[in-house]
Design an enzyme around this catalytic site. Structure first.
Site, PDB file in Angstrom:
ATOM      1  N   CYS A 155       0.447  -1.157  -0.365  1.00 38.32           N
ATOM      2  CA  CYS A 155      -0.086  -0.199   0.538  1.00 38.32           C
ATOM      3  C   CYS A 155       1.007   1.621   0.044  1.00 38.32           C
ATOM      4  O   CYS A 155       0.744   2.453   0.016  1.00 38.32           O
ATOM      5  CB  CYS A 155      -0.839  -0.315   1.267  1.00 38.32           C
ATOM      6  SG  CYS A 155      -2.568  -1.617   1.304  1.00 38.32           S
TER       7      CYS A 155
ATOM      8  N   HIS B  50      -3.556   6.544   3.405  1.00 40.53           N
ATOM      9  CA  HIS B  50      -4.072   5.526   2.835  1.00 40.53           C
ATOM     10  C   HIS B  50      -4.973   5.436   3.069  1.00 40.53           C
ATOM     11  O   HIS B  50      -5.909   5.455   4.140  1.00 40.53           O
ATOM     12  CB  HIS B  50      -3.242   4.730   2.837  1.00 40.53           C
ATOM     13  CG  HIS B  50      -3.509   3.048   2.942  1.00 40.53           C
ATOM     14  ND1 HIS B  50      -3.309   2.865   1.175  1.00 40.53           N
ATOM     15  CD2 HIS B  50      -3.597   2.239   3.324  1.00 40.53           C
ATOM     16  CE1 HIS B  50      -3.905   2.178   1.166  1.00 40.53           C
ATOM     17  NE2 HIS B  50      -3.966   1.008   2.944  1.00 40.53           N
TER      18      HIS B  50
ATOM     19  N   ASN C 198     -10.254   0.243  -0.581  1.00 40.07           N
ATOM     20  CA  ASN C 198      -9.082  -0.620  -0.676  1.00 40.07           C
ATOM     21  C   ASN C 198      -7.929  -0.568  -1.416  1.00 40.07           C
ATOM     22  O   ASN C 198      -8.479  -1.490  -2.014  1.00 40.07           O
ATOM     23  CB  ASN C 198      -7.934  -1.110   0.694  1.00 40.07           C
ATOM     24  CG  ASN C 198      -6.780  -0.893   1.507  1.00 40.07           C
ATOM     25  OD1 ASN C 198      -6.130  -0.608   0.088  1.00 40.07           O
ATOM     26  ND2 ASN C 198      -5.878  -1.545   2.351  1.00 40.07           N
TER      27      ASN C 198
HETATM   28  N1  ACO Z   1     -19.385  -9.046   7.797  1.00 39.87           N
HETATM   29  C1  ACO Z   1     -20.342  -9.546   9.111  1.00 39.87           C
HETATM   30  N2  ACO Z   1     -19.348  -9.769  10.382  1.00 39.87           N
HETATM   31  C2  ACO Z   1     -18.230  -9.799   9.886  1.00 39.87           C
HETATM   32  C3  ACO Z   1     -17.576  -9.702   9.157  1.00 39.87           C
HETATM   33  C4  ACO Z   1     -17.387  -9.364   8.005  1.00 39.87           C
HETATM   34  N3  ACO Z   1     -17.295  -8.967   6.387  1.00 39.87           N
HETATM   35  N4  ACO Z   1     -16.004  -9.927   9.566  1.00 39.87           N
HETATM   36  C5  ACO Z   1     -15.744  -9.763  10.493  1.00 39.87           C
HETATM   37  N5  ACO Z   1     -16.865 -10.339  10.656  1.00 39.87           N
HETATM   38  C6  ACO Z   1     -17.281 -10.934  12.657  1.00 39.87           C
HETATM   39  C7  ACO Z   1     -16.405 -11.436  13.685  1.00 39.87           C
HETATM   40  O1  ACO Z   1     -16.340 -12.926  12.349  1.00 39.87           O
HETATM   41  C8  ACO Z   1     -16.486 -11.190  14.572  1.00 39.87           C
HETATM   42  O2  ACO Z   1     -17.226 -12.540  15.267  1.00 39.87           O
HETATM   43  P1  ACO Z   1     -17.527 -12.369  16.366  1.00 39.87           P
HETATM   44  O3  ACO Z   1     -17.751 -10.952  17.317  1.00 39.87           O
HETATM   45  O4  ACO Z   1     -18.749 -13.357  16.958  1.00 39.87           O
HETATM   46  O5  ACO Z   1     -16.006 -13.399  16.895  1.00 39.87           O
HETATM   47  C9  ACO Z   1     -16.793  -9.716  14.911  1.00 39.87           C
HETATM   48  O6  ACO Z   1     -17.341  -9.633  13.226  1.00 39.87           O
HETATM   49  C10 ACO Z   1     -15.984  -8.556  14.647  1.00 39.87           C
HETATM   50  O7  ACO Z   1     -14.331  -9.086  14.504  1.00 39.87           O
HETATM   51  P2  ACO Z   1     -13.764  -8.132  14.248  1.00 39.87           P
HETATM   52  O8  ACO Z   1     -11.590  -8.719  13.792  1.00 39.87           O
HETATM   53  O9  ACO Z   1     -13.057  -8.104  16.245  1.00 39.87           O
HETATM   54  O10 ACO Z   1     -13.781  -7.191  13.488  1.00 39.87           O
HETATM   55  P3  ACO Z   1     -13.521  -5.265  13.941  1.00 39.87           P
HETATM   56  O11 ACO Z   1     -13.652  -4.888  14.792  1.00 39.87           O
HETATM   57  O12 ACO Z   1     -11.900  -5.804  14.525  1.00 39.87           O
HETATM   58  O13 ACO Z   1     -12.738  -5.206  12.676  1.00 39.87           O
HETATM   59  C11 ACO Z   1     -11.666  -4.923  10.718  1.00 39.87           C
HETATM   60  C12 ACO Z   1     -13.014  -5.761  11.606  1.00 39.87           C
HETATM   61  C13 ACO Z   1     -12.197  -3.968   9.986  1.00 39.87           C
HETATM   62  C14 ACO Z   1     -11.121  -5.969   9.440  1.00 39.87           C
HETATM   63  C15 ACO Z   1     -10.812  -4.477  10.674  1.00 39.87           C
HETATM   64  O14 ACO Z   1      -9.886  -5.064  11.735  1.00 39.87           O
HETATM   65  C16 ACO Z   1      -9.647  -3.828  10.295  1.00 39.87           C
HETATM   66  O15 ACO Z   1      -9.976  -2.648   9.504  1.00 39.87           O
HETATM   67  N6  ACO Z   1      -8.220  -3.934  10.910  1.00 39.87           N
HETATM   68  C17 ACO Z   1      -7.659  -3.186   9.427  1.00 39.87           C
HETATM   69  C18 ACO Z   1      -7.359  -4.220   8.290  1.00 39.87           C
HETATM   70  C19 ACO Z   1      -7.040  -3.057   6.530  1.00 39.87           C
HETATM   71  O16 ACO Z   1      -7.218  -2.413   6.877  1.00 39.87           O
HETATM   72  N7  ACO Z   1      -6.705  -4.029   5.399  1.00 39.87           N
HETATM   73  C20 ACO Z   1      -6.226  -3.631   4.686  1.00 39.87           C
HETATM   74  C21 ACO Z   1      -5.139  -4.093   4.207  1.00 39.87           C
HETATM   75  S1  ACO Z   1      -3.807  -2.995   5.864  1.00 39.87           S
HETATM   76  C22 ACO Z   1      -3.798  -1.678   5.234  1.00 39.87           C
HETATM   77  O17 ACO Z   1      -4.167  -1.383   3.539  1.00 39.87           O
HETATM   78  C23 ACO Z   1      -3.323  -0.432   6.183  1.00 39.87           C
END
Ligand code: ACO
Length: 322
Positions: free
Chosen positions: A113, A249, A279
């Site tokens: 990225c 980003h 993204n």
């Molecule tokens: N739809 C519905 N529910 C979902 C989904 C989905 N797409 N994905 C996960 N869940 C569920 C999980 O299973 C979990 O359920 P549970 O509580 O029953 O176990 C619940 O939602 C919460 O999951 P978390 O992973 O704790 O959710 P979080 O609030 O951390 O959000 C996310 C996840 C959006 C991926 C977050 O961690 C994030 O934004 N991380 C950064 C990732 C990123 O931007 N990566 C891109 C590449 S790197 C970069 O460019 C910076």
């Protein structure tokens, strides 16, 4: 004194749009969850046969038109991409051919990225040391090809697109400084666990798809975006008060909100476009920049901080007078 200044911006998003509602039909997710956790509403997906170089050329042509330059003026092409058309030659060489240019240096940068930002750093230094007078700097990605459309934890986050700038030698100051960083020790928190030298085997666990520890990536992204922004401003004798715009980003609205808060920067001075295209990795910063230039938010003479974070981990910034 010679400076390097952005004289044109351009971007391209593929025609096909995949909304959160469309994703509901493909996996166990819903529009509300995706908007709440990421701020994303839709993403664009490259057509069958549409490649990273095709999108790069579309974005580059718009940037060249804005800058008022033709193919013969270009002395350097650098493309940031994680999703090259081929293993070789570089996507930059393919872009060069498609633009009808011969002879100038052309190469790819792989910093995930941060790819566009690392490319901008290299082009800036090339111009400042007299290597070239006009550089085309591009970020382009077809992330849809390395997205596991059965994995709801990653598939909702990514999209395809390209962004480009023309960087020219100038008497007027443009780029003030660029900063690049990496830490390879956390490789497995965000990666595609397959590659050429390991021998491809898409039946192996993980396949050739993006694999990510979302929570760890989130924490690192917020921390590193904040630290590189502070390093850049302090290194040039500025504070966040001086900034007209932060162009971060575009990974996730919550990452952007948290990074802006760390910097005490009101969201009125932060460019956000992630809702419209998700993204797009290396394409994300130049895409957001171009959208905000063309819709009139960013104006000539304003002070901008561009900042990115991505796999590697890599993180990076550029302070510039637009
Ligand atoms: N739809 C519905 N529910 C979902 C989904 C989905 N797409 N994905 C996960 N869940 C569920 C999980 O299973 C979990 O359920 P549970 O509580 O029953 O176990 C619940 O939602 C919460 O999951 P978390 O992973 O704790 O959710 P979080 O609030 O951390 O959000 C996310 C996840 C959006 C991926 C977050 O961690 C994030 O934004 N991380 C950064 C990732 C990123 O931007 N990566 C891109 C590449 S790197 C970069 O460019 C910076």
């Amino acid at each position: 004194m010679t400076y390097a200044r952005i004289t044109g911006t351009g971007s391209y998003l593929p025609e096909k749009v995949l909304t959160n509602k469309d994703l509901e039909k493909l996996m166990d997710t819903n529009d509300e969850w995706i908007r709440d956790r990421t701020g994303i509403k839709r993403r664009h997906i490259a057509a069958d046969g549409e490649t990273s170089s095709d999108m790069a050329v579309n974005a580059a042509k718009k940037a060249m038109e804005m800058a008022g330059i033709g193919p013969d003026d270009i002395g350097l092409i650098i493309v940031g991409t994680t999703t090259p058309d081929k293993i070789f030659p570089s996507t930059a060489c393919i872009v060069q051919r498609k633009l009808g240019i011969k002879g100038c240096g052309a190469y790819d940068v792989q910093a995930v990225c941060s790819g566009f930002m690392f490319a901008l750093d290299a082009a800036y230094r090339n111009i400042m040391t007299g290597g070239s007078k006009v550089a085309l700097v591009i970020g382009t990605e077809t992330l849809s090809r390395i997205t596991n459309w059965k994995d709801r934890t990653t598939a909702i986050l990514f999209g395809d697109g390209a962004g480009a700038v023309v960087l020219e030698a100038s008497d007027e100051q443009g780029i003030i400084s660029t900063h690049i960083h990496a830490d390879g020790s956390m490789e497995e928190l965000l990666h595609v666990p397959q590659g050429v030298s390991q021998g491809f085997d898409i039946t192996r666990a993980g396949g050739a798809y993006i694999s990510m520890n979302g929570n760890a990536v989130f924490r690192n992204a917020v921390g590193k975006l904040g630290s590189v922004a502070r390093e850049t401003l302090a290194g040039n004798g500025y504070t966040e008060e001086d900034l007209d715009w932060l162009v971060p980003h575009q990974a996730n609205l919550r990452i952007i909100l948290a990074a802006a808060k760390k910097l005490n920067l009101p969201m009125e001075r932060v460019i956000v476009t992630v809702d419209e295209h998700a993204n797009t990795s290396a394409a994300s910063v130049p895409l957001a920049l171009d959208i905000a230039v063309r819709d009139g938010r960013i104006k000539r003479g304003e002070l901008l901080l561009l900042a990115a974070f991505g796999g590697g981990f890599t993180w990076s910034s550029a302070l510039l007078r637009y």
